[in-house]
Design a protein around this motif. Sequence first.
Motif, PDB file in Angstrom:
ATOM      1  N   GLU A 106      -3.368  -3.628  -3.737  1.00 48.52           N
ATOM      2  CA  GLU A 106      -3.971  -4.356  -2.620  1.00 48.52           C
ATOM      3  C   GLU A 106      -2.984  -5.372  -2.049  1.00 48.52           C
ATOM      4  O   GLU A 106      -2.936  -5.585  -0.832  1.00 48.52           O
ATOM      5  N   GLY A 107      -2.159  -5.981  -2.927  1.00 48.18           N
ATOM      6  CA  GLY A 107      -1.141  -6.900  -2.442  1.00 48.18           C
ATOM      7  C   GLY A 107      -0.103  -6.195  -1.589  1.00 48.18           C
ATOM      8  O   GLY A 107       0.350  -6.725  -0.566  1.00 48.18           O
ATOM      9  N   ALA A 108       0.264  -4.990  -1.993  1.00 48.43           N
ATOM     10  CA  ALA A 108       1.228  -4.208  -1.222  1.00 48.43           C
ATOM     11  C   ALA A 108       0.654  -3.824   0.140  1.00 48.43           C
ATOM     12  O   ALA A 108       1.362  -3.849   1.163  1.00 48.43           O
ATOM     13  N   GLU A 109      -0.621  -3.480   0.165  1.00 43.12           N
ATOM     14  CA  GLU A 109      -1.258  -3.123   1.437  1.00 43.12           C
ATOM     15  C   GLU A 109      -1.268  -4.328   2.386  1.00 43.12           C
ATOM     16  O   GLU A 109      -0.995  -4.187   3.583  1.00 43.12           O
ATOM     17  N   ARG A 110      -1.583  -5.506   1.834  1.00 43.09           N
ATOM     18  CA  ARG A 110      -1.631  -6.703   2.681  1.00 43.09           C
ATOM     19  C   ARG A 110      -0.263  -7.013   3.278  1.00 43.09           C
ATOM     20  O   ARG A 110      -0.157  -7.443   4.426  1.00 43.09           O
ATOM     21  N   LYS A 111       0.784  -6.808   2.489  1.00 42.59           N
ATOM     22  CA  LYS A 111       2.139  -7.109   2.954  1.00 42.59           C
ATOM     23  C   LYS A 111       2.785  -5.936   3.693  1.00 42.59           C
ATOM     24  O   LYS A 111       3.948  -6.002   4.072  1.00 42.59           O
TER      25      LYS A 111
END
Length: 412
Positions: free
Chosen positions: A285-290
């Motif tokens: 989810e962190g990768a998707e946000r960034k």
Amino acid sequence: MKSSFTSILCCYLFTAGFLPLAAGQVPRTPKNRLGVDIVSLSDGPKLYGVVLGKTDRGDVKMAIERTWLKKTHPQLFKTYRSRELAADKKLAEQSIQRIAQWSQERAGDALLSTFLEDEKKRIQAAVDQPENEPMFIVPELSQDEIRNVYVQPMERRKITGLAWQNGLANPTITSTKTLIKRLEEKQVDIQSEVVNLVNELPPMPHSDKQWSAKVALVEHVYRPPLEYQGTGSTLFPSGEPLDAGKLLGPILGNENPLLKQLSEQLGLGAPPIQENPDWWKTAREGAERKESKGVFVIRMSQDYTSPEVKVDGHFFAKHVDGSWFEVVHLQAASPIQQQSQQSLERLRQEPQVKQIFDTLDQLGLPGGNPQVELALRHGAATQTALANLRTQLDEFLATYTRQLDTPAVPIR
């Protein structure tokens, strides 16, 4: 597991110039004393090299030393070279299209854009002027062309790989016994030296999944890398270098209370943890946000009964269809009893760790307590294992991000 185009040769690195063959020859040495695989063709000739696996149709890909094939079977070489040139042109067109789309998506990233532009020029130049031929030619042999296949044990393959890597003459036709003697004369450490010849392979096709992996790895190098670390499914973003205090803090703190474990009569021991199949959700989810196409996740063990600390590194990439998959799983370990006093003291002085030990002192568990010291050794061993893991990742990135058209990333 099927052998992929690079999974067998991914441990070979070309590091020296090679001596030319005196003449094209078929080995006189019995096949069980050679280090190369043998493919017997239906019309008579035998090919010597490294079998890279079979396609779904039953066809075989084989890496053959180019100089040997040219001198021993010139007509076959001419045929295979013609196929190779046609394939290279087709692959170059596909790569350039993919690079153009990628460049458009990351137009604002100067460092990455420069790398992509340089690679596009290099790939086009290799097609326009194909003078620089890699060491191996890799024909795909159809099932109908093959009479039988003989594959060597990996230990004999390694000897031949080391011979190629260290510039010995005629590895294709020389027995492993002779090659071992020559390697020892050159003071090559046969047991520990890693063999890696991926950069001597010709350009190869990349599936959409392999290209997605390549993109994620390259962006990890040329854009700010995204990394997470933690235990179980408790992950938090990490920077470079890793914060040793944060690594030990959760282990000694409330997430997995050491104080409770210290009170157990049988000593230290982590409670059994049921694996969460979606344990890396936080990182994804962190990768998707960034809007990152790749993320590296480090997981650490909390088993205080083990004589060593083990850490795992997982690199995940985003597929072109939006799904995520694991590219590579790395592992490292460090014995807790082999940590130096200097490393223990450095860790003890980390602000977060020092605060924890001050709290333990207040609770009547001074730093000299054997079980507390054991925890500290686990923390220091964790740092050592993490450094090892970092080296492995750097080596993996160096292999698969130097060029875009080769080698293809071996997907698990």
